[in-house]
Design a protein around this motif. Structure first.
Motif, mmCIF file in Angstrom:
data_model
loop_
_atom_site.group_PDB
_atom_site.id
_atom_site.type_symbol
_atom_site.label_atom_id
_atom_site.label_comp_id
_atom_site.label_asym_id
_atom_site.label_seq_id
_atom_site.Cartn_x
_atom_site.Cartn_y
_atom_site.Cartn_z
ATOM 1 N N PHE A 1 5.541 0.790 -5.808
ATOM 2 C CA PHE A 1 4.807 0.916 -4.830
ATOM 3 C C PHE A 1 4.467 0.204 -3.064
ATOM 4 C CE2 PHE A 1 3.824 2.254 -9.072
ATOM 5 C CZ PHE A 1 3.006 3.763 -9.049
ATOM 6 N N ARG A 2 3.445 0.605 -2.765
ATOM 7 C CA ARG A 2 3.394 -0.617 -1.370
ATOM 8 C C ARG A 2 2.035 -0.462 -1.589
ATOM 9 N NH1 ARG A 2 8.093 -1.984 1.342
ATOM 10 N NH2 ARG A 2 9.464 0.023 1.288
ATOM 11 N N ARG A 3 1.437 -1.062 -0.865
ATOM 12 C CA ARG A 3 0.304 -1.858 -0.676
ATOM 13 C C ARG A 3 -0.146 -0.742 0.769
ATOM 14 N NH1 ARG A 3 -3.363 -5.019 -3.033
ATOM 15 N NH2 ARG A 3 -2.485 -6.280 -4.775
ATOM 16 N N ASN A 4 -1.419 -0.506 1.044
ATOM 17 C CA ASN A 4 -1.521 0.623 2.086
ATOM 18 C C ASN A 4 -3.123 0.076 2.447
ATOM 19 O OD1 ASN A 4 -1.156 1.662 4.547
ATOM 20 N ND2 ASN A 4 -0.946 4.037 3.563
ATOM 21 N N GLU B 1 4.665 -5.125 -13.225
ATOM 22 C CA GLU B 1 3.653 -5.977 -12.702
ATOM 23 C C GLU B 1 2.497 -5.955 -12.582
ATOM 24 O OE1 GLU B 1 7.729 -6.684 -9.402
ATOM 25 O OE2 GLU B 1 6.076 -5.798 -8.354
ATOM 26 N N ILE B 2 2.166 -7.373 -12.449
ATOM 27 C CA ILE B 2 0.150 -7.285 -11.949
ATOM 28 C C ILE B 2 0.164 -7.345 -10.752
ATOM 29 C CG2 ILE B 2 -1.021 -9.347 -12.999
ATOM 30 C CD1 ILE B 2 0.243 -9.840 -15.068
ATOM 31 N N THR B 3 -1.296 -7.717 -10.208
ATOM 32 C CA THR B 3 -1.370 -7.225 -9.138
ATOM 33 C C THR B 3 -2.524 -7.955 -8.739
ATOM 34 O OG1 THR B 3 -1.106 -6.380 -6.504
ATOM 35 C CG2 THR B 3 -1.680 -5.224 -8.598
ATOM 36 N N GLY B 4 -3.432 -7.976 -7.673
ATOM 37 C CA GLY B 4 -4.443 -8.335 -7.472
ATOM 38 C C GLY B 4 -5.142 -6.856 -7.084
ATOM 39 N N PRO B 5 -6.732 -7.054 -6.398
ATOM 40 C CA PRO B 5 -7.118 -6.288 -6.148
ATOM 41 C C PRO B 5 -6.566 -5.492 -5.003
ATOM 42 C CG PRO B 5 -8.861 -8.538 -6.300
ATOM 43 C CD PRO B 5 -7.445 -8.678 -6.510
ATOM 44 N N GLY B 6 -7.192 -4.421 -5.048
ATOM 45 C CA GLY B 6 -6.724 -3.879 -3.785
ATOM 46 C C GLY B 6 -5.876 -2.524 -4.405
ATOM 47 N N THR B 7 -5.304 -1.217 -3.105
ATOM 48 C CA THR B 7 -4.681 -0.139 -3.470
ATOM 49 C C THR B 7 -3.460 -0.122 -2.840
ATOM 50 O OG1 THR B 7 -7.038 0.922 -2.402
ATOM 51 C CG2 THR B 7 -5.283 2.522 -2.046
ATOM 52 N N LEU B 8 -2.656 0.538 -3.839
ATOM 53 C CA LEU B 8 -1.521 0.716 -3.779
ATOM 54 C C LEU B 8 -0.865 2.399 -3.641
ATOM 55 C CD1 LEU B 8 -0.079 -1.877 -6.690
ATOM 56 C CD2 LEU B 8 -0.160 -2.228 -4.323
ATOM 57 N N VAL B 9 0.465 2.495 -3.199
ATOM 58 C CA VAL B 9 0.703 3.964 -2.641
ATOM 59 C C VAL B 9 1.967 3.924 -3.306
ATOM 60 C CG1 VAL B 9 0.322 5.685 -1.321
ATOM 61 C CG2 VAL B 9 -0.626 3.944 -0.266
#
Length: 180
Positions: free
Chosen positions: A168-171, A133-141
């Motif tokens: 993953f989850r955003r953390n 998938e595509i995501t924006g800026p940030g940190t995935l765990v």
């Protein structure tokens, strides 16, 4: 990911993500008092335009719009839950990000925060991010091993570099204590 591993389709989808987000930002600026249904209309219109222009298939454009909705809902839910700044959701120095992307995301998240509070529960249940998938800026765990993957701009989510897992989850800052 090296340049040779990049798929031209991936880059096209990342550019589409950034374009949809920019169009959403511009529409939000023009209609600051509009609600979440207006955001859906803007994303749908942008999605349809990209399809009509032949830049993406209907399925690809819908996936990109869904990715943006997911990221906006997650960001707004985080801000509503924690009262923290949107910068904490990104979890790294804003100097690393393009200023326009931060402003676009902040505008969209701020303008839709109240409307999206109702959607926050749904967003929490659907907050899994999948490789590919595509995501924006940030940190995935990584859901499996806890390894972090950092995004300084929109991009395709790779499998976990540590264990190869694909969920993953955003953390962001402030959610570490909610892991479990």
């Amino acid at each position: 990911m090296s340049d040779q591993d990049r798929n031209p389709k991936d880059d096209r989808l990342v550019r589409a993500y950034e374009r949809m987000l920019e169009d959403a930002h511009e529409a939000i600026e023009q209609a600051q008092n509009e609600t979440a249904p207006r955001l859906r209309e803007v994303l749908d219109k942008t999605r349809d335009n990209l399809v009509e222009l032949g830049e993406l298939s209907r399925e690809e454009a819908q996936r990109v719009a869904d990715y943006i909705r997911r990221d906006i809902e997650d960001a707004a839910g985080f801000v509503a839950e924690t009262g923290q700044d949107i910068r904490d959701w990104w979890r790294f120095d804003l100097e690393l990000m393009e200023r326009r992307l931060f402003e676009a995301f902040s505008q969209v998240a701020d303008q839709t925060r109240l409307q999206l509070a109702q959607i926050a529960e749904t967003a929490r249940r659907m907050s899994l991010y999948q490789a590919g998938e595509i995501t924006g800026p940030g940190t995935l765990v990584c859901d499996k091993c806890g390894a972090e993957t950092h995004f300084v701009k929109a991009g395709r989510i790779p499998p976990c570099a540590e264990c190869g897992a694909t969920s993953f989850r955003r953390n962001p800052v402030g959610r570490e204590d909610q892991q479990g």
